[in-house]
Design a protein around this motif. Structure first.
Motif, mmCIF file in Angstrom:
data_model
loop_
_atom_site.group_PDB
_atom_site.id
_atom_site.type_symbol
_atom_site.label_atom_id
_atom_site.label_comp_id
_atom_site.label_asym_id
_atom_site.label_seq_id
_atom_site.Cartn_x
_atom_site.Cartn_y
_atom_site.Cartn_z
ATOM 1 N N THR A 13 1.512 -8.582 -16.011
ATOM 2 C CA THR A 13 0.389 -8.936 -15.154
ATOM 3 C C THR A 13 -0.927 -8.510 -15.784
ATOM 4 O O THR A 13 -0.944 -7.763 -16.760
ATOM 5 C CB THR A 13 0.516 -8.243 -13.785
ATOM 6 O OG1 THR A 13 0.450 -6.827 -13.973
ATOM 7 C CG2 THR A 13 1.804 -8.625 -13.084
ATOM 8 N N THR A 15 -5.160 -7.476 -14.330
ATOM 9 C CA THR A 15 -5.928 -7.124 -13.143
ATOM 10 C C THR A 15 -7.206 -7.955 -13.103
ATOM 11 O O THR A 15 -7.636 -8.478 -14.146
ATOM 12 C CB THR A 15 -6.296 -5.628 -13.132
ATOM 13 O OG1 THR A 15 -7.239 -5.374 -14.171
ATOM 14 C CG2 THR A 15 -5.057 -4.759 -13.314
ATOM 15 N N VAL A 38 -2.985 -9.121 -10.360
ATOM 16 C CA VAL A 38 -2.634 -8.249 -9.237
ATOM 17 C C VAL A 38 -3.672 -7.146 -9.055
ATOM 18 O O VAL A 38 -4.308 -6.712 -10.019
ATOM 19 C CB VAL A 38 -1.231 -7.612 -9.413
ATOM 20 C CG1 VAL A 38 -0.148 -8.675 -9.427
ATOM 21 C CG2 VAL A 38 -1.161 -6.782 -10.673
ATOM 22 N N ASP A 39 -3.808 -6.713 -7.803
ATOM 23 C CA ASP A 39 -4.696 -5.586 -7.525
ATOM 24 C C ASP A 39 -3.909 -4.287 -7.718
ATOM 25 O O ASP A 39 -2.741 -4.308 -8.125
ATOM 26 C CB ASP A 39 -5.324 -5.701 -6.131
ATOM 27 C CG ASP A 39 -4.314 -5.633 -4.994
ATOM 28 O OD1 ASP A 39 -3.148 -5.227 -5.214
ATOM 29 O OD2 ASP A 39 -4.697 -5.990 -3.858
ATOM 30 N N ASP A 42 -0.309 -3.982 -6.301
ATOM 31 C CA ASP A 42 0.627 -5.037 -6.700
ATOM 32 C C ASP A 42 0.613 -6.254 -5.782
ATOM 33 O O ASP A 42 1.605 -6.974 -5.672
ATOM 34 C CB ASP A 42 2.060 -4.498 -6.828
ATOM 35 C CG ASP A 42 2.281 -3.733 -8.117
ATOM 36 O OD1 ASP A 42 1.546 -3.989 -9.088
ATOM 37 O OD2 ASP A 42 3.186 -2.876 -8.152
ATOM 38 N N HIS A 43 -0.506 -6.507 -5.125
ATOM 39 C CA HIS A 43 -0.672 -7.735 -4.358
ATOM 40 C C HIS A 43 -1.258 -8.792 -5.292
ATOM 41 O O HIS A 43 -2.211 -8.514 -6.024
ATOM 42 C CB HIS A 43 -1.611 -7.522 -3.167
ATOM 43 C CG HIS A 43 -1.030 -6.637 -2.120
ATOM 44 N ND1 HIS A 43 -1.500 -5.374 -1.883
ATOM 45 C CD2 HIS A 43 -0.003 -6.839 -1.265
ATOM 46 C CE1 HIS A 43 -0.794 -4.824 -0.914
ATOM 47 N NE2 HIS A 43 0.129 -5.688 -0.515
ATOM 48 N N VAL A 44 -0.686 -9.976 -5.258
ATOM 49 C CA VAL A 44 -1.167 -11.065 -6.111
ATOM 50 C C VAL A 44 -2.478 -11.600 -5.545
ATOM 51 O O VAL A 44 -2.534 -12.036 -4.401
ATOM 52 C CB VAL A 44 -0.122 -12.193 -6.213
ATOM 53 C CG1 VAL A 44 -0.657 -13.349 -7.040
ATOM 54 C CG2 VAL A 44 1.176 -11.669 -6.813
ATOM 55 N N THR A 108 2.652 -18.830 -3.829
ATOM 56 C CA THR A 108 3.680 -17.820 -4.048
ATOM 57 C C THR A 108 4.899 -18.151 -3.196
ATOM 58 O O THR A 108 4.818 -18.994 -2.290
ATOM 59 C CB THR A 108 3.178 -16.407 -3.671
ATOM 60 O OG1 THR A 108 2.855 -16.388 -2.271
ATOM 61 C CG2 THR A 108 1.952 -16.018 -4.485
ATOM 62 N N LYS A 139 4.335 -7.791 -1.954
ATOM 63 C CA LYS A 139 4.116 -7.268 -3.310
ATOM 64 C C LYS A 139 4.888 -8.082 -4.342
ATOM 65 O O LYS A 139 5.968 -8.603 -4.075
ATOM 66 C CB LYS A 139 4.535 -5.808 -3.381
ATOM 67 C CG LYS A 139 3.660 -4.919 -2.540
ATOM 68 C CD LYS A 139 3.961 -3.471 -2.776
ATOM 69 C CE LYS A 139 2.998 -2.632 -1.954
ATOM 70 N NZ LYS A 139 3.048 -1.240 -2.315
ATOM 71 N N LEU A 140 4.344 -8.152 -5.539
ATOM 72 C CA LEU A 140 4.953 -8.900 -6.634
ATOM 73 C C LEU A 140 6.246 -8.233 -7.085
ATOM 74 O O LEU A 140 6.263 -7.042 -7.403
ATOM 75 C CB LEU A 140 3.985 -8.985 -7.815
ATOM 76 C CG LEU A 140 4.448 -9.788 -9.021
ATOM 77 C CD1 LEU A 140 4.541 -11.266 -8.676
ATOM 78 C CD2 LEU A 140 3.506 -9.580 -10.196
#
Length: 163
Positions: A13, A15, A38-39, A42-44, A108, A139-140
């Protein structure tokens, strides 16, 4: 079979604050063409692809589009010619944050998404999606590409044939 059966769990990933130049360098070292963004939780929050980065450096006013063909006898084809001009200044965007070019609100799927849902998304020519981030509790947890889905379907067919 569902999304968790065909996904790749080890996802690379980036950021939103990663610089365009860094992401370009990473893409040059991998055998795929994009990253989920992702932040810190781990949120896309987006997806960035080679196409997004190419668009950043494409100079529209230097391309001459010429239609060739006589409809309806022959389909018209359009050819692009890159006209001579200044080289693209990659350094001008190298320090930009990836958030400035990423696709926001990417499509997603949940880890329990069915194969039919995956096919609907990845085989839809209007959306032209090649990768689906897989989420669990927001979360991813993985990613599915068209190739992943095809490999999964082939393995499932092979297992059904052997039974």
């Amino acid at each position: 079979m569902n999304a968790s059966d065909v996904m790749t769990a080890d996802v690379e990933t980036v950021t939103p604050d990663d610089e365009v130049g860094e992401v370009l360098a990473r893409l040059a070292d991998v055998n795929f063409s994009g990253f989920p963004v992702v932040d810190e939780d781990d949120h896309v929050v987006g997806v960035v692809t080679e196409g997004d980065l190419v668009d950043l450096f494409e100079v529209d006013d230097r391309v001459l589009w010429i239609p060739i063909g006589i409809p309806p006898i022959v389909d018209t084809l359009t050819y692009a010619f890159d006209l001579p001009g200044d080289d693209v200044d990659i350094a001008a965007h190298a320090d930009d944050p990836i958030s400035s070019v990423m696709t926001t609100e990417p499509v997603t799927v949940d880890a329990d998404a069915s194969v039919d849902e995956l096919l609907d998304l990845l085989a839809n020519p209007e959306q032209d999606i090649n990768r689906l981030p897989v989420l669990e509790a927001g979360k991813l947890v993985g990613i599915i590409t068209r190739q992943d889905l095809l490999r999964g379907l082939k393995a499932e067919r092979g297992a059904a044939g052997a039974a």
